[in-house]
Scaffold this motif. Structure first.
Motif, PDB file in Angstrom:
ATOM      1  N   LEU A 165      10.154  -2.063  -1.415  1.00  0.00           N
ATOM      2  CA  LEU A 165       9.064  -2.923  -0.926  1.00  0.00           C
ATOM      3  C   LEU A 165       8.428  -3.683  -2.100  1.00  0.00           C
ATOM      4  O   LEU A 165       8.133  -4.875  -1.989  1.00  0.00           O
ATOM      5  CB  LEU A 165       7.981  -2.076  -0.239  1.00  0.00           C
TER       6      LEU A 165
ATOM      7  N   PHE B 222       5.447  -3.170   4.499  1.00  0.00           N
ATOM      8  CA  PHE B 222       5.459  -1.811   5.030  1.00  0.00           C
ATOM      9  C   PHE B 222       6.895  -1.419   5.398  1.00  0.00           C
ATOM     10  O   PHE B 222       7.695  -2.273   5.796  1.00  0.00           O
ATOM     11  CB  PHE B 222       4.565  -1.713   6.272  1.00  0.00           C
ATOM     12  N   GLY B 223       7.192  -0.122   5.307  1.00  0.00           N
ATOM     13  CA  GLY B 223       8.541   0.360   5.583  1.00  0.00           C
ATOM     14  C   GLY B 223       8.716   0.747   7.045  1.00  0.00           C
ATOM     15  O   GLY B 223       7.814   1.339   7.659  1.00  0.00           O
TER      16      GLY B 223
ATOM     17  N   GLN C  51      13.733  -2.237   5.798  1.00  0.00           N
ATOM     18  CA  GLN C  51      14.566  -1.137   6.294  1.00  0.00           C
ATOM     19  C   GLN C  51      14.271   0.169   5.556  1.00  0.00           C
ATOM     20  O   GLN C  51      13.880   0.149   4.388  1.00  0.00           O
ATOM     21  CB  GLN C  51      16.053  -1.470   6.066  1.00  0.00           C
ATOM     22  N   THR C  52      14.531   1.261   6.223  1.00  0.00           N
ATOM     23  CA  THR C  52      14.359   2.582   5.619  1.00  0.00           C
ATOM     24  C   THR C  52      15.423   2.814   4.541  1.00  0.00           C
ATOM     25  O   THR C  52      16.615   2.620   4.800  1.00  0.00           O
ATOM     26  CB  THR C  52      14.486   3.654   6.717  1.00  0.00           C
ATOM     27  N   VAL C  53      14.975   3.222   3.378  1.00  0.00           N
ATOM     28  CA  VAL C  53      15.911   3.571   2.295  1.00  0.00           C
ATOM     29  C   VAL C  53      16.213   5.069   2.423  1.00  0.00           C
ATOM     30  O   VAL C  53      15.302   5.879   2.629  1.00  0.00           O
ATOM     31  CB  VAL C  53      15.306   3.237   0.918  1.00  0.00           C
TER      32      VAL C  53
ATOM     33  N   LYS D  14      10.395   3.016   8.110  1.00  0.00           N
ATOM     34  CA  LYS D  14      10.424   4.472   8.266  1.00  0.00           C
ATOM     35  C   LYS D  14       9.194   4.950   9.041  1.00  0.00           C
ATOM     36  O   LYS D  14       9.277   5.860   9.849  1.00  0.00           O
ATOM     37  CB  LYS D  14      10.470   5.148   6.904  1.00  0.00           C
ATOM     38  N   ASP D  15       8.055   4.314   8.763  1.00  0.00           N
ATOM     39  CA  ASP D  15       6.825   4.662   9.476  1.00  0.00           C
ATOM     40  C   ASP D  15       6.613   3.612  10.565  1.00  0.00           C
ATOM     41  O   ASP D  15       5.711   2.787  10.490  1.00  0.00           O
ATOM     42  CB  ASP D  15       5.661   4.713   8.490  1.00  0.00           C
TER      43      ASP D  15
ATOM     44  N   PRO E  35       0.834  -1.209   0.000  1.00  0.00           N
ATOM     45  CA  PRO E  35       0.000   0.000   0.000  1.00  0.00           C
ATOM     46  C   PRO E  35       0.871   1.263   0.000  1.00  0.00           C
ATOM     47  O   PRO E  35       1.832   1.352   0.774  1.00  0.00           O
ATOM     48  CB  PRO E  35      -0.780  -0.081   1.323  1.00  0.00           C
ATOM     49  N   THR E  36       0.542   2.224  -0.865  1.00  0.00           N
ATOM     50  CA  THR E  36       1.292   3.489  -0.908  1.00  0.00           C
ATOM     51  C   THR E  36       0.325   4.639  -1.188  1.00  0.00           C
ATOM     52  O   THR E  36      -0.820   4.431  -1.570  1.00  0.00           O
ATOM     53  CB  THR E  36       2.360   3.509  -2.032  1.00  0.00           C
ATOM     54  N   MET E  37       0.898   5.850  -1.041  1.00  0.00           N
ATOM     55  CA  MET E  37       0.148   7.044  -1.451  1.00  0.00           C
ATOM     56  C   MET E  37       0.765   7.634  -2.721  1.00  0.00           C
ATOM     57  O   MET E  37       0.515   8.791  -3.062  1.00  0.00           O
ATOM     58  CB  MET E  37       0.130   8.074  -0.332  1.00  0.00           C
TER      59      MET E  37
ATOM     60  N   GLY F 270      12.369   3.969  -1.687  1.00  0.00           N
ATOM     61  CA  GLY F 270      11.857   3.303  -0.482  1.00  0.00           C
ATOM     62  C   GLY F 270      10.648   2.449  -0.820  1.00  0.00           C
ATOM     63  O   GLY F 270      10.552   1.278  -0.441  1.00  0.00           O
ATOM     64  N   HIS F 271       9.704   3.045  -1.570  1.00  0.00           N
ATOM     65  CA  HIS F 271       8.532   2.280  -2.015  1.00  0.00           C
ATOM     66  C   HIS F 271       8.969   1.117  -2.913  1.00  0.00           C
ATOM     67  O   HIS F 271       8.491  -0.007  -2.773  1.00  0.00           O
ATOM     68  CB  HIS F 271       7.605   3.157  -2.863  1.00  0.00           C
TER      69      HIS F 271
ATOM     70  N   HIS G 150       9.222   6.485  -4.671  1.00  0.00           N
ATOM     71  CA  HIS G 150      10.684   6.656  -4.635  1.00  0.00           C
ATOM     72  C   HIS G 150      11.292   5.289  -4.319  1.00  0.00           C
ATOM     73  O   HIS G 150      10.560   4.281  -4.193  1.00  0.00           O
ATOM     74  CB  HIS G 150      11.080   7.722  -3.604  1.00  0.00           C
TER      75      HIS G 150
ATOM     76  N   GLN H  34       3.303   3.182  12.368  1.00  0.00           N
ATOM     77  CA  GLN H  34       2.308   2.604  11.461  1.00  0.00           C
ATOM     78  C   GLN H  34       2.407   1.074  11.471  1.00  0.00           C
ATOM     79  O   GLN H  34       1.391   0.373  11.481  1.00  0.00           O
ATOM     80  CB  GLN H  34       2.570   3.152  10.054  1.00  0.00           C
TER      81      GLN H  34
ATOM     82  N   MET I  75      14.189   8.650   2.635  1.00  0.00           N
ATOM     83  CA  MET I  75      13.399   9.022   1.455  1.00  0.00           C
ATOM     84  C   MET I  75      11.945   9.174   1.853  1.00  0.00           C
ATOM     85  O   MET I  75      11.422   8.389   2.649  1.00  0.00           O
ATOM     86  CB  MET I  75      13.526   7.949   0.378  1.00  0.00           C
TER      87      MET I  75
END
Ligand code: AMP
Length: 295
Positions: free
Chosen positions: A47, A153-154, A181-183, A156-157, A35-37, A43-44, A41, A160, A191
């Protein structure tokens, strides 16, 4: 013809994504969901690549969820680059794009919402009331609609992820929640689609968030500071940036309950994971980042 072959399959209707998934299932295919908005980038894409490796089919959803934005937040100006997003997804195999309209997700008269409880009021939830209930509601809808084997899911959040794992567990969903992991950019900045809001001066200050997290990590691990010092050290690093307008939080937290542990006895956390996390407004852009470390 060439062009058409390069098009990524894009579905807008919930009923059609459901049918598509049914066909995947009949063929014995496993399904991953990312799931993304949008405004995708690396990071997405990390995933999406992972899902594409681990599943026969991957659904990437792009939906800027109005429920998770407060009245004075950036819903209207949130970056939307669908054509770029499609180009990026085309490079990765076996991906279907699900891109519903607001009215398809929340038709007139819609009235069912998830209340995730107190965990959604901590950290970012304190500054974005209702945000995590909005996240939980849309993720619940996507998980029910697509019924993936795995959803990605990343880290970074981080909050969440804690909330989605709780949602999936408490609503007895048979779905694996996987995290990545967070990119980061070359200078450590996580990112984020919102980085596009930063001007060049603000962008320079944005690297202070990761710098503050890493400084605190190093000093906690070599025992030159204790959790009680984390907040002031992070804040003093962040305040060196003249575009840092507000530090909403910058502290050390229990990685499960998300309670601030800066005044707890450090010995209680020896050998355990803790979360260093910050939310900072740079210029007028709100950025978050975190590091999960072991004391
Ligand atoms: P968003 O489009 O911001 O809602 O993010 C969609 C998914 O991508 C979420 O699971 C995020 O945690 C994840 N994500 C966003 N930025 C990054 C990043 N820099 N590294 C890894 N995952 C990320």
């Amino acid at each position: 013809m060439q062009n058409q072959q390069n098009q990524i399959e894009t579905i807008r209707m919930p009923s059609i994504i459901r049918e598509t998934i049914k066909i995947f299932r009949q063929r014995g295919k496993t399904v991953g969901l990312v799931p993304t908005m949008g405004a995708l980038h690396n990071g997405h894409l990390a995933l999406v690549r992972r899902s594409s490796i681990e599943n026969d089919a991957t659904i990437v959803s792009i939906f800027v969820n109005p429920l998770q934005f407060g009245a004075n937040e950036d819903f209207a100006k949130y970056p939307r680059n669908i054509s770029d997003d499609k180009d990026k997804l085309k490079e990765i195999g076996n991906v279907v794009l699900f891109m519903p309209d607001d009215m398809l997700m929340y038709p007139k008269g819609y009235s069912t919402y998830i209340d995730i409880g107190e965990i959604g009021t901590r950290l970012c939830g304190k500054y974005r009331p209702g945000h995590f209930n909005g996240v939980a509601t849309v993720v619940c809808k996507l998980l029910n609609l697509i019924k993936p084997d795995r959803a990605y899911f990343g880290l970074k959040d981080y909050q969440q992820i804690v909330i989605i794992k709780k949602l999936v567990n408490e609503l007895n969903m048979d779905i694996d929640i996987l995290t990545a992991q967070t990119v980061r950019e070359y200078d450590g900045l996580a990112m984020s689609s919102r980085n596009a809001y930063l001007n060049s001066e603000e962008r320079k200050d944005a690297q202070l968030i990761y710098k503050a997290l890493k400084t605190v990590e190093t000093q906690l691990l070599d025992k030159s500071i204790t959790p009680a010092d984390v907040q002031s050290l992070m804040e003093s690093t962040l305040r060196t940036g003249s575009h840092v307008k507000e530090i909403q939080y910058a502290s050390i937290f229990d990685h499960e309950t998300l309670i601030d542990i800066s005044t707890s006895n450090v010995n209680n956390y020896k050998g355990k994971k803790v979360l260093l996390a910050a939310a900072v407004i740079i210029g007028s852009t709100r950025l978050i980042d975190n590091l999960l470390i072991e004391l």
